[in-house]
Design a protein around this motif. Structure first.
Motif, PDB file in Angstrom:
ATOM      1  N   UNK A   1       0.834  52.101   3.898  1.00 27.90           N
ATOM      2  CA  UNK A   1      -0.178  51.983   2.844  1.00 27.90           C
ATOM      3  C   UNK A   1       0.377  52.531   1.534  1.00 27.90           C
ATOM      4  N   UNK A   2       1.429  53.314   1.622  1.00 25.66           N
ATOM      5  CA  UNK A   2       1.976  54.023   0.465  1.00 25.66           C
ATOM      6  C   UNK A   2       2.868  53.086  -0.344  1.00 25.66           C
ATOM      7  N   UNK A   3       2.437  52.728  -1.534  1.00 25.56           N
ATOM      8  CA  UNK A   3       3.188  51.775  -2.356  1.00 25.56           C
ATOM      9  C   UNK A   3       4.517  52.337  -2.860  1.00 25.56           C
ATOM     10  N   UNK A   4       4.711  53.652  -2.762  1.00 27.38           N
ATOM     11  CA  UNK A   4       5.971  54.258  -3.186  1.00 27.38           C
ATOM     12  C   UNK A   4       7.046  54.256  -2.112  1.00 27.38           C
ATOM     13  N   UNK A   5       6.642  54.140  -0.845  1.00 25.69           N
ATOM     14  CA  UNK A   5       7.624  54.208   0.254  1.00 25.69           C
ATOM     15  C   UNK A   5       8.655  53.086   0.249  1.00 25.69           C
TER      16      UNK A   5
ATOM     17  N   UNK B   1       4.369  68.624  14.574  1.00 22.02           N
ATOM     18  CA  UNK B   1       4.248  67.172  14.437  1.00 22.02           C
ATOM     19  C   UNK B   1       5.473  66.591  13.727  1.00 22.02           C
ATOM     20  N   UNK B   2       5.954  67.274  12.710  1.00 18.48           N
ATOM     21  CA  UNK B   2       7.154  66.817  12.008  1.00 18.48           C
ATOM     22  C   UNK B   2       8.362  66.769  12.934  1.00 18.48           C
ATOM     23  N   UNK B   3       8.515  67.782  13.784  1.00 18.14           N
ATOM     24  CA  UNK B   3       9.617  67.800  14.747  1.00 18.14           C
ATOM     25  C   UNK B   3       9.457  66.680  15.772  1.00 18.14           C
TER      26      UNK B   3
ATOM     27  N   UNK C   1      -0.144  61.174   7.731  1.00 16.10           N
ATOM     28  CA  UNK C   1      -0.685  62.486   8.112  1.00 16.10           C
ATOM     29  C   UNK C   1       0.339  63.622   8.040  1.00 16.10           C
ATOM     30  N   UNK C   2       1.493  63.356   7.460  1.00 18.85           N
ATOM     31  CA  UNK C   2       2.447  64.438   7.205  1.00 18.85           C
ATOM     32  C   UNK C   2       2.214  64.954   5.786  1.00 18.85           C
ATOM     33  N   UNK C   3       2.435  66.250   5.563  1.00 18.03           N
ATOM     34  CA  UNK C   3       2.321  66.759   4.202  1.00 18.03           C
ATOM     35  C   UNK C   3       3.429  66.128   3.357  1.00 18.03           C
ATOM     36  N   UNK C   4       3.260  66.154   2.046  1.00 16.33           N
ATOM     37  CA  UNK C   4       4.157  65.435   1.127  1.00 16.33           C
ATOM     38  C   UNK C   4       5.616  65.862   1.297  1.00 16.33           C
ATOM     39  N   UNK C   5       5.856  67.154   1.465  1.00 13.98           N
ATOM     40  CA  UNK C   5       7.231  67.647   1.595  1.00 13.98           C
ATOM     41  C   UNK C   5       7.874  67.162   2.895  1.00 13.98           C
ATOM     42  N   UNK C   6       7.138  67.228   4.001  1.00 16.72           N
ATOM     43  CA  UNK C   6       7.663  66.770   5.290  1.00 16.72           C
ATOM     44  C   UNK C   6       7.880  65.260   5.269  1.00 16.72           C
ATOM     45  N   UNK C   7       6.942  64.530   4.672  1.00 20.03           N
ATOM     46  CA  UNK C   7       7.088  63.075   4.574  1.00 20.03           C
ATOM     47  C   UNK C   7       8.324  62.711   3.768  1.00 20.03           C
TER      48      UNK C   7
END
Length: 195
Positions: free
Chosen positions: A171-175, A115-117, A142-148
């Motif tokens: 939705x992520x306030x840090x992005x 999915x990351x690829x 829906x990506x794991x934290x490291x891949x995101x």
């Protein structure tokens, strides 16, 4: 790109109220708000995918969209997933695949990729059209934290290299901070930009 929206009605209910948003090449904004508030709907209107609204969309900016799902052609190889929809040449597609870390994957079908690829391939495809403004609808969900984190870093590099602007739904306030994007919150009923 400028949108002056009076309202957007869906299922007999006004979901988006009066709002105005202008984004130029090089500017970055992030649309935040709870699920169902209308962030993706607003992005679809801006992208020209939803024309059923009361208001005005103006500007001749070249836009590219990265959706939450990669939306790839499953019967085409990775390289073709860039060249066919965008019309770019093979050399450009190969260069973009290298930039997103997919060298050596040109002959793979989407189902053979993680999915990351697949999301990196969708990002390469978006930049193949040389967008003035990149529209992103929760592409890191829906990506794991490291891949995101890697995807966010990669997106930031491509934005800085290309000079493209950004409208990012999340939705992520840090992005927003990690993408150097000005956060704008949708809220209320009907939803409006709160700043």
């Amino acid at each position: 790109m400028r949108i002056e929206l009076n309202e957007k009605v869906f299922g007999g209910r006004v979901i988006l109220g009066p709002l105005a948003l202008e984004v130029e090449r090089g500017q970055r904004v992030a649309l935040l708000g709870p699920s169902g508030i209308g962030k993706s709907t607003l992005l679809r209107i801006i992208a020209g995918l939803d024309r059923d609204f009361d208001g005005r969309l103006s500007g001749d900016d070249r836009l590219a969209v990265v959706f939450q799902e990669p939306v790839l052609l499953p019967w085409r190889k990775a390289l073709d997933n860039i060249t066919i929809p965008t019309g770019c040449d093979t050399a450009t597609a190969r260069d973009l695949m290298a930039q997103v870390g997919l060298s050596g994957h040109e002959g793979q079908f989407p189902r053979q990729m993680s999915l990351g690829q697949q999301r990196r391939l969708a990002l390469a495809r978006a930049f193949a059209v040389r967008p003035d403004i990149l529209l992103m609808d929760e592409p890191f969900a829906s990506l794991d934290a490291e891949t995101a984190a890697r995807m966010i870093g990669l997106t930031l590099e491509l934005l800085e290299r290309s000079g493209a602007g950004l409208i990012h739904v999340t939705h992520d306030t840090g992005e927003p901070a990690r993408l150097a994007a000005r956060p704008l919150r949708l809220g209320g009923s009907p939803a409006v930009l709160l700043g």
